[in-house]
Design a protein around this motif. Sequence first.
Motif, PDB file in Angstrom:
ATOM      1  N   HIS A   1      16.437   8.202  33.720  1.00 31.40           N
ATOM      2  CA  HIS A   1      15.346   9.177  33.596  1.00 31.40           C
ATOM      3  C   HIS A   1      14.595   9.032  32.273  1.00 31.40           C
ATOM      4  CE1 HIS A   1      17.000  10.975  37.179  1.00 31.40           C
ATOM      5  NE2 HIS A   1      18.168  11.113  36.573  1.00 31.40           N
ATOM      6  N   VAL A   2      14.344   7.805  31.865  1.00 30.19           N
ATOM      7  CA  VAL A   2      13.579   7.540  30.648  1.00 30.19           C
ATOM      8  C   VAL A   2      12.097   7.715  30.981  1.00 30.19           C
ATOM      9  CG1 VAL A   2      13.022   5.831  28.890  1.00 30.19           C
ATOM     10  CG2 VAL A   2      15.314   5.909  29.877  1.00 30.19           C
ATOM     11  N   ARG A   3      11.381   8.482  30.160  1.00 27.26           N
ATOM     12  CA  ARG A   3       9.979   8.800  30.461  1.00 27.26           C
ATOM     13  C   ARG A   3       9.034   7.671  30.055  1.00 27.26           C
ATOM     14  NH1 ARG A   3       6.397   9.723  32.191  1.00 27.26           N
ATOM     15  NH2 ARG A   3       5.101  11.159  31.070  1.00 27.26           N
ATOM     16  N   VAL A   4       9.213   6.530  30.696  1.00 21.11           N
ATOM     17  CA  VAL A   4       8.302   5.400  30.541  1.00 21.11           C
ATOM     18  C   VAL A   4       8.176   4.786  31.936  1.00 21.11           C
ATOM     19  CG1 VAL A   4      10.116   3.765  29.919  1.00 21.11           C
ATOM     20  CG2 VAL A   4       7.789   3.336  29.195  1.00 21.11           C
ATOM     21  N   THR A   5       6.990   4.310  32.273  1.00 20.34           N
ATOM     22  CA  THR A   5       6.812   3.783  33.615  1.00 20.34           C
ATOM     23  C   THR A   5       7.626   2.503  33.785  1.00 20.34           C
ATOM     24  OG1 THR A   5       4.887   2.465  33.053  1.00 20.34           O
ATOM     25  CG2 THR A   5       4.482   4.725  33.733  1.00 20.34           C
ATOM     26  N   PRO A   6       8.152   2.266  34.973  1.00 20.91           N
ATOM     27  CA  PRO A   6       8.955   1.060  35.207  1.00 20.91           C
ATOM     28  C   PRO A   6       8.180  -0.225  34.939  1.00 20.91           C
ATOM     29  CG  PRO A   6       9.229   2.589  37.016  1.00 20.91           C
ATOM     30  CD  PRO A   6       8.154   3.146  36.142  1.00 20.91           C
ATOM     31  N   ARG A   7       6.909  -0.222  35.243  1.00 24.12           N
ATOM     32  CA  ARG A   7       6.096  -1.431  35.045  1.00 24.12           C
ATOM     33  C   ARG A   7       6.018  -1.802  33.560  1.00 24.12           C
ATOM     34  NH1 ARG A   7       0.062  -2.086  37.624  1.00 24.12           N
ATOM     35  NH2 ARG A   7      -0.306  -4.193  36.922  1.00 24.12           N
ATOM     36  N   LYS A   8       5.855  -0.814  32.707  1.00 24.76           N
ATOM     37  CA  LYS A   8       5.775  -1.072  31.271  1.00 24.76           C
ATOM     38  C   LYS A   8       7.141  -1.454  30.700  1.00 24.76           C
ATOM     39  CE  LYS A   8       1.845   1.950  30.628  1.00 24.76           C
ATOM     40  NZ  LYS A   8       1.355   3.232  30.098  1.00 24.76           N
ATOM     41  N   ALA A   9       8.193  -0.842  31.210  1.00 25.07           N
ATOM     42  CA  ALA A   9       9.544  -1.178  30.739  1.00 25.07           C
ATOM     43  C   ALA A   9       9.937  -2.583  31.186  1.00 25.07           C
ATOM     44  CB  ALA A   9      10.544  -0.157  31.264  1.00 25.07           C
ATOM     45  N   ARG A  10       9.498  -2.987  32.367  1.00 27.68           N
ATOM     46  CA  ARG A  10       9.822  -4.343  32.859  1.00 27.68           C
ATOM     47  C   ARG A  10       9.191  -5.417  31.988  1.00 27.68           C
ATOM     48  NH1 ARG A  10       8.866  -2.109  38.391  1.00 27.68           N
ATOM     49  NH2 ARG A  10      10.954  -1.495  39.060  1.00 27.68           N
ATOM     50  N   ARG A  11       8.040  -5.129  31.405  1.00 28.14           N
ATOM     51  CA  ARG A  11       7.418  -6.094  30.481  1.00 28.14           C
ATOM     52  C   ARG A  11       8.341  -6.373  29.302  1.00 28.14           C
ATOM     53  NH1 ARG A  11       1.971  -4.130  28.327  1.00 28.14           N
ATOM     54  NH2 ARG A  11       2.191  -6.033  27.118  1.00 28.14           N
ATOM     55  N   MET A  12       8.988  -5.345  28.780  1.00 32.25           N
ATOM     56  CA  MET A  12       9.887  -5.506  27.645  1.00 32.25           C
ATOM     57  C   MET A  12      11.185  -6.193  28.060  1.00 32.25           C
ATOM     58  SD  MET A  12       8.408  -4.299  24.999  1.00 32.25           S
ATOM     59  CE  MET A  12       7.052  -5.203  25.667  1.00 32.25           C
ATOM     60  N   VAL A  13      11.684  -5.827  29.222  1.00 33.80           N
ATOM     61  CA  VAL A  13      12.936  -6.404  29.725  1.00 33.80           C
ATOM     62  C   VAL A  13      12.766  -7.895  30.000  1.00 33.80           C
ATOM     63  CG1 VAL A  13      14.403  -6.379  31.778  1.00 33.80           C
ATOM     64  CG2 VAL A  13      13.935  -4.274  30.576  1.00 33.80           C
ATOM     65  N   ASP A  14      11.591  -8.286  30.503  1.00 34.81           N
ATOM     66  CA  ASP A  14      11.328  -9.700  30.775  1.00 34.81           C
ATOM     67  C   ASP A  14      11.271 -10.517  29.489  1.00 34.81           C
ATOM     68  OD1 ASP A  14      11.263  -9.161  33.462  1.00 34.81           O
ATOM     69  OD2 ASP A  14       9.076  -9.085  33.594  1.00 34.81           O
ATOM     70  N   LEU A  15      10.891  -9.871  28.375  1.00 34.97           N
ATOM     71  CA  LEU A  15      10.848 -10.555  27.084  1.00 34.97           C
ATOM     72  C   LEU A  15      12.238 -10.986  26.607  1.00 34.97           C
ATOM     73  CD1 LEU A  15       8.457  -8.594  24.692  1.00 34.97           C
ATOM     74  CD2 LEU A  15       8.276 -10.965  25.376  1.00 34.97           C
TER      75      LEU A  15
ATOM     76  N   LYS B   1       3.994  11.349  36.752  1.00 36.40           N
ATOM     77  CA  LYS B   1       4.676  10.994  35.509  1.00 36.40           C
ATOM     78  C   LYS B   1       5.956  10.269  35.911  1.00 36.40           C
ATOM     79  CE  LYS B   1       2.736  14.744  32.838  1.00 36.40           C
ATOM     80  NZ  LYS B   1       2.372  14.319  31.511  1.00 36.40           N
ATOM     81  N   ARG B   2       5.922   8.960  35.816  1.00 41.37           N
ATOM     82  CA  ARG B   2       7.019   8.144  36.316  1.00 41.37           C
ATOM     83  C   ARG B   2       8.144   8.018  35.299  1.00 41.37           C
ATOM     84  NH1 ARG B   2       4.908   5.850  40.916  1.00 41.37           N
ATOM     85  NH2 ARG B   2       2.653   5.807  41.001  1.00 41.37           N
ATOM     86  N   THR B   3       9.362   7.829  35.820  1.00 39.44           N
ATOM     87  CA  THR B   3      10.529   7.621  34.961  1.00 39.44           C
ATOM     88  C   THR B   3      11.226   6.334  35.374  1.00 39.44           C
ATOM     89  OG1 THR B   3      12.000   8.902  36.392  1.00 39.44           O
ATOM     90  CG2 THR B   3      10.884  10.101  34.630  1.00 39.44           C
ATOM     91  N   SER B   4      12.098   5.849  34.491  1.00 40.61           N
ATOM     92  CA  SER B   4      12.780   4.576  34.715  1.00 40.61           C
ATOM     93  C   SER B   4      14.270   4.717  34.491  1.00 40.61           C
ATOM     94  CB  SER B   4      12.270   3.513  33.740  1.00 40.61           C
ATOM     95  OG  SER B   4      10.893   3.373  33.839  1.00 40.61           O
ATOM     96  N   HIS B   5      15.038   3.852  35.134  1.00 39.68           N
ATOM     97  CA  HIS B   5      16.458   3.669  34.857  1.00 39.68           C
ATOM     98  C   HIS B   5      16.589   2.250  34.293  1.00 39.68           C
ATOM     99  CE1 HIS B   5      16.928   7.288  37.085  1.00 39.68           C
ATOM    100  NE2 HIS B   5      16.967   6.754  38.284  1.00 39.68           N
ATOM    101  N   ILE B   6      16.960   2.147  33.013  1.00 45.18           N
ATOM    102  CA  ILE B   6      17.049   0.846  32.347  1.00 45.18           C
ATOM    103  C   ILE B   6      18.511   0.445  32.248  1.00 45.18           C
ATOM    104  CG2 ILE B   6      16.503  -0.442  30.247  1.00 45.18           C
ATOM    105  CD1 ILE B   6      14.341   1.746  29.705  1.00 45.18           C
ATOM    106  N   THR B   7      18.836  -0.760  32.717  1.00 43.79           N
ATOM    107  CA  THR B   7      20.207  -1.272  32.693  1.00 43.79           C
ATOM    108  C   THR B   7      20.245  -2.583  31.926  1.00 43.79           C
ATOM    109  OG1 THR B   7      20.586  -0.299  34.865  1.00 43.79           O
ATOM    110  CG2 THR B   7      22.174  -1.949  34.122  1.00 43.79           C
ATOM    111  N   VAL B   8      21.214  -2.703  31.017  1.00 40.33           N
ATOM    112  CA  VAL B   8      21.408  -3.925  30.241  1.00 40.33           C
ATOM    113  C   VAL B   8      22.898  -4.292  30.285  1.00 40.33           C
ATOM    114  CG1 VAL B   8      21.260  -5.028  27.971  1.00 40.33           C
ATOM    115  CG2 VAL B   8      19.486  -3.448  28.696  1.00 40.33           C
TER     116      VAL B   8
END
Length: 119
Positions: free
Chosen positions: A9-23, A103-110
């Motif tokens: 439930h991180v308040r950042v859109t998945p599309r924008k977070a995926r840009r960082m994850v791909d880096l 207002k989209r949210t993301s689940h980020i997994t590392v």
Amino acid sequence: MEAKAIARHVRVTPRKARRMVDLIRGKKATEAITVLKFAPQAAALPVRKVLESAVANARVKADKDGEPFRENELFIKETYVDEGVTLKRFRARAQGRAARINKRTSHITVVVASKEGAR
């Protein structure tokens, strides 16, 4: 050895977070933290926090198992962003109408692993 961290439930859109994850996918953990620290995008902060949490989880796991912990040997084995819940809000528009704002949210997994865990 591998360790995992999830931020939900991180308040950042998945599309924008995926840009960082791909880096950072496939890089060494220390190198990825440095890349995210100097990235100008706002989504870099939550991704970096999840990565640092995964490294800390690896440290705790190594201490529990009595193994030596070497942070510079950790690499990012797996990382992805899933879509969370969408908060729906409304904004007043002309002539008494309303427009929906999502207002989209993301689940980020590392997942980080040491080189021995990759073999």
